[in-house]
Design an enzyme around this catalytic site. Structure first.
Site, PDB file in Angstrom:
ATOM      1  CB  THR A  82       0.794 -18.679   4.668  1.00 30.90           C
ATOM      2  OG1 THR A  82       0.281 -17.353   4.537  1.00 30.90           O
ATOM      3  CG2 THR A  82       0.122 -19.364   5.826  1.00 30.90           C
ATOM      4  CB  THR A 123     -10.434 -21.875   9.461  1.00 30.85           C
ATOM      5  OG1 THR A 123      -9.810 -20.699   8.920  1.00 30.85           O
ATOM      6  CG2 THR A 123     -10.888 -21.597  10.877  1.00 30.85           C
ATOM      7  NE  ARG A 149     -10.357  -6.470   4.154  1.00 28.24           N
ATOM      8  CZ  ARG A 149     -11.651  -6.222   4.089  1.00 28.24           C
ATOM      9  NH1 ARG A 149     -12.191  -5.333   4.881  1.00 28.24           N
ATOM     10  NH2 ARG A 149     -12.397  -6.857   3.217  1.00 28.24           N
ATOM     11  CE  LYS A 201      -4.457 -10.724   2.993  1.00 26.96           C
ATOM     12  NZ  LYS A 201      -4.210  -9.344   3.334  1.00 26.96           N
ATOM     13  NE  ARG A 208      -2.708  -2.564  -4.539  1.00 26.19           N
ATOM     14  CZ  ARG A 208      -3.005  -1.303  -4.831  1.00 26.19           C
ATOM     15  NH1 ARG A 208      -4.226  -0.984  -5.215  1.00 26.19           N
ATOM     16  NH2 ARG A 208      -2.090  -0.358  -4.744  1.00 26.19           N
ATOM     17  NE  ARG A 241     -20.459   3.667 -16.350  1.00 22.63           N
ATOM     18  CZ  ARG A 241     -20.927   4.880 -16.628  1.00 22.63           C
ATOM     19  NH1 ARG A 241     -21.273   5.692 -15.648  1.00 22.63           N
ATOM     20  NH2 ARG A 241     -21.055   5.283 -17.885  1.00 22.63           N
ATOM     21  N   GLY A 252       5.830  -6.780  -6.498  1.00 24.84           N
ATOM     22  CA  GLY A 252       6.638  -7.376  -5.428  1.00 24.84           C
ATOM     23  C   GLY A 252       5.907  -7.408  -4.106  1.00 24.84           C
ATOM     24  CB  CYS A 255       0.487  -9.328   0.265  1.00 23.13           C
ATOM     25  SG  CYS A 255       1.254  -9.002   1.847  1.00 23.13           S
ATOM     26  CG  PHE A 316       7.714  -4.481  -2.058  1.00 24.38           C
ATOM     27  CD1 PHE A 316       6.399  -4.395  -2.481  1.00 24.38           C
ATOM     28  CD2 PHE A 316       7.973  -4.468  -0.697  1.00 24.38           C
ATOM     29  CE1 PHE A 316       5.354  -4.289  -1.573  1.00 24.38           C
ATOM     30  CE2 PHE A 316       6.939  -4.371   0.220  1.00 24.38           C
ATOM     31  CZ  PHE A 316       5.618  -4.273  -0.222  1.00 24.38           C
TER      32      PHE A 316
HETATM   33  N1  SAJ Z   1       1.902  -1.782  -7.754  1.00 28.42           N
HETATM   34  C1  SAJ Z   1       1.905  -1.470  -9.102  1.00 28.42           C
HETATM   35  N2  SAJ Z   1       0.950  -0.609  -9.584  1.00 28.42           N
HETATM   36  C2  SAJ Z   1      -0.002  -0.076  -8.784  1.00 28.42           C
HETATM   37  C3  SAJ Z   1      -0.006  -0.398  -7.395  1.00 28.42           C
HETATM   38  C4  SAJ Z   1       0.954  -1.258  -6.908  1.00 28.42           C
HETATM   39  O1  SAJ Z   1       2.751  -1.942  -9.883  1.00 28.42           O
HETATM   40  O2  SAJ Z   1      -0.809   0.709  -9.303  1.00 28.42           O
HETATM   41  C5  SAJ Z   1       2.924  -2.707  -7.230  1.00 28.42           C
HETATM   42  C6  SAJ Z   1       3.826  -2.093  -6.144  1.00 28.42           C
HETATM   43  O3  SAJ Z   1       4.874  -1.338  -6.709  1.00 28.42           O
HETATM   44  C7  SAJ Z   1       4.311  -3.332  -5.433  1.00 28.42           C
HETATM   45  C8  SAJ Z   1       3.114  -4.289  -5.523  1.00 28.42           C
HETATM   46  O4  SAJ Z   1       2.291  -3.766  -6.538  1.00 28.42           O
HETATM   47  O5  SAJ Z   1       5.424  -3.920  -6.098  1.00 28.42           O
HETATM   48  C9  SAJ Z   1       2.339  -4.459  -4.238  1.00 28.42           C
HETATM   49  O6  SAJ Z   1       2.147  -3.207  -3.614  1.00 28.42           O
HETATM   50  P1  SAJ Z   1       0.727  -2.739  -3.030  1.00 28.42           P
HETATM   51  O7  SAJ Z   1       0.844  -1.358  -2.511  1.00 28.42           O
HETATM   52  O8  SAJ Z   1      -0.320  -2.974  -4.045  1.00 28.42           O
HETATM   53  O9  SAJ Z   1       0.407  -3.803  -1.887  1.00 28.42           O
HETATM   54  P2  SAJ Z   1       1.179  -4.376  -0.561  1.00 28.42           P
HETATM   55  O10 SAJ Z   1       1.769  -5.697  -0.947  1.00 28.42           O
HETATM   56  O11 SAJ Z   1       2.040  -3.400   0.119  1.00 28.42           O
HETATM   57  O12 SAJ Z   1      -0.108  -4.597   0.386  1.00 28.42           O
HETATM   58  C10 SAJ Z   1      -1.218  -5.362  -0.072  1.00 28.42           C
HETATM   59  C11 SAJ Z   1      -2.519  -4.598   0.207  1.00 28.42           C
HETATM   60  N3  SAJ Z   1      -3.642  -5.249  -0.479  1.00 28.42           N
HETATM   61  C12 SAJ Z   1      -4.454  -4.612  -1.313  1.00 28.42           C
HETATM   62  O13 SAJ Z   1      -4.322  -3.439  -1.612  1.00 28.42           O
HETATM   63  C13 SAJ Z   1      -5.592  -5.399  -1.901  1.00 28.42           C
HETATM   64  C14 SAJ Z   1      -2.759  -4.529   1.711  1.00 28.42           C
HETATM   65  O14 SAJ Z   1      -3.998  -3.927   2.000  1.00 28.42           O
HETATM   66  C15 SAJ Z   1      -2.725  -5.943   2.316  1.00 28.42           C
HETATM   67  O15 SAJ Z   1      -2.903  -5.909   3.723  1.00 28.42           O
HETATM   68  C16 SAJ Z   1      -1.364  -6.550   2.014  1.00 28.42           C
HETATM   69  O16 SAJ Z   1      -1.205  -6.628   0.594  1.00 28.42           O
HETATM   70  C17 SAJ Z   1      -1.316  -7.931   2.646  1.00 28.42           C
HETATM   71  O17 SAJ Z   1      -0.686  -8.068   3.718  1.00 28.42           O
HETATM   72  O18 SAJ Z   1      -1.957  -8.852   2.125  1.00 28.42           O
END
Ligand code: SAJ
Length: 400
Positions: A82, A123, A149, A201, A208, A241, A252, A255, A316
């Site tokens: 999507t 849905t 997830r 979702k 994040r 906390r 990047g 998601c 990424f």
């Molecule tokens: N990033 C940062 N700082 C951080 C953590 C990540 O800059 O402290 C950046 C990474 O370098 C990257 C981006 O964020 O460019 C995304 O990376 P990620 O590891 O946070 O997430 P994804 O895209 O690999 O996977 C996410 C996950 N979602 C969450 O953690 C809430 C995963 O569980 C989901 O299944 C996935 O998106 C999805 O398919 O939606």
């Protein structure tokens, strides 16, 4: 039980394989003939540790078969992309097309589940589409939303062990979907309605994104104030906390940098913080590119020649080979565009070659460079020295 998985991508393929391994006879459907052919040969077209062997096993045992069209089954899963359109409006046309493809096969008692990340209300929309074409099935099939997830790189473990949120259009649909996932998910299955599951979702990934934006904003403040942001966050996180994430060169992937737009598009007045977080995370990449350009200029003024610059990482996020929607890649492109005479060495140890950039091994690039720019915290980069005369720009906390 027979199930059809519509979409054999980063989520559909591993889920189909795990379901097949757990005794469900799967037809994996993809519009890409190459993906179908590869899958039928027991080969995977994505990089995911451990998946290749499992794929071979379930194809050999006849539990997984790929095809470009669905077959009559007991359950249908929509696991297609999507993306968003140019104006950041979500594009659910793939979900709709996959749904239209299964509608002729639906029969009384079947289960239809959307896993694709979707705007709130999708849905319900697909339910209307199904019953408009098959009114006789009203109240006789089960419809639910169940988001994935999993984290790329750890998919096999997370598919089985993560908790899942399952939301049906009615309690019977929720129960039916719980029954399906219960066959291979060992994490807890949480019941809700379809809208809440869709929103859940979007909430997870937006949460994040907002948290990373906070870290990125801190990195801009610290740069101006002359404070080491990595040390600062480590210290702040000693509070019982407080749990701040890490800054980087932008956000990047497909998601975190995408899903928040599903909320800002539909709730523009309400989603101020979510929209601002997107802006901050996008801006961080521009800021990094400018910072590099300034350092290059400073070097040239001081030394009377253009610097050799090593751009460390294109993926990424750390330790993966996925370059799609990568902020590091955008930064490299922007810097290269602005200084066509400078000697820029591009490094990405996780891919053998790149169609645009000539890749240099990381040690060689480091040795030759006057300015070393850390864009992605890949493990091998951590072995390089940081007590050096070179200019080091660390945007990803390689030395934290
Ligand atoms: N990033 C940062 N700082 C951080 C953590 C990540 O800059 O402290 C950046 C990474 O370098 C990257 C981006 O964020 O460019 C995304 O990376 P990620 O590891 O946070 O997430 P994804 O895209 O690999 O996977 C996410 C996950 N979602 C969450 O953690 C809430 C995963 O569980 C989901 O299944 C996935 O998106 C999805 O398919 O939606």
């Amino acid at each position: 039980m027979n199930a059809c998985f519509m979409g054999l991508g980063y989520i559909g393929l591993p889920t189909a394989i795990i379901a097949a391994k757990n005794g469900i006879k799967i037809t994996g459907v993809d519009i890409n003939q190459k993906v179908v052919d590869m899958t039928n040969q027991g080969k995977i077209h994505i990089v995911e540790p451990g998946l290749q062997a499992l794929c071979e096993e379930v194809v050999k045992s006849g539990m997984l078969k790929a095809s470009t069209t669905p077959v009559i089954s007991d359950a249908y899963f929509i696991v297609v992309p999507t993306p968003f359109k140019g104006n950041h409006e979500p594009d659910i046309s793939y979900v709709q097309a996959a749904t239209e493809a299964v509608i002729p096969f639906l029969k009384e008692g079947d289960l239809y589940v959307i896993e694709s990340t979707s705007p709130v209300g999708t849905t319900d929309k697909m339910q209307e589409l199904i019953f408009a074409k098959r009114p006789e099935l009203k109240g006789k099939i089960f419809i639910a939303y169940c988001p994935e997830r999993v984290l790329p790189g750890n998919v096999i473990y997370e598919l089985v062990h993560n908790d899942r949120v399952i939301g049906g259009i009615n309690p019977e649909s929720t129960e039916k979907a719980m029954g399906f996932y219960g066959q291979f998910v060992q994490g807890k299955l949480h019941k809700t309605n379809a809208k809440t599951a869709e929103m859940c979702k979007l909430t997870e990934n937006s949460s994040r994104d907002v948290q990373i934006a906070f870290a990125n904003e801190l990195s801009l403040i610290c740069d101006k104030a002359g404070i080491n942001v990595w040390e600062l966050i480590e210290l702040a996180n000693k509070h019982p906390r407080v749990k701040i994430l890490w800054p980087g060169c932008g956000v990047g992937g497909h998601c975190i940098a995408v899903d928040p737009y599903f909320l800002t598009a539909d709730f523009p007045v309400e989603s101020q913080l979510i929209a601002k977080a997107r802006e901050i995370n996008n801006y961080k990449s521009f800021w990094c590119a400018e910072k590099i350009q300034n350092e290059m200029l400073k070097f040239e003024l001081k030394n009377g020649r253009k610097p050799v610059v090593a751009m460390m990482g294109l993926a990424f996020k750390p330790n993966i080979d996925d370059l799609r929607e990568s902020p590091a890649k955008h930064i490299v492109a922007k810097v290269m565009e602005s200084c066509n005479n400078a000697d820029i060495l591009v490094v990405e140890p996780n891919v053998p070659e790149h169609k645009v950039y000539k890749l240099t091994p990381y040690q060689e690039a480091f040795d030759k460079a006057d300015i070393v720019v850390y864009l992605v915290a890949h493990d091998p980069f951590k072995t390089l020295p940081h007590d050096t005369n070179k200019v080091l720009l660390d945007f990803c906390g390689i030395f934290k």
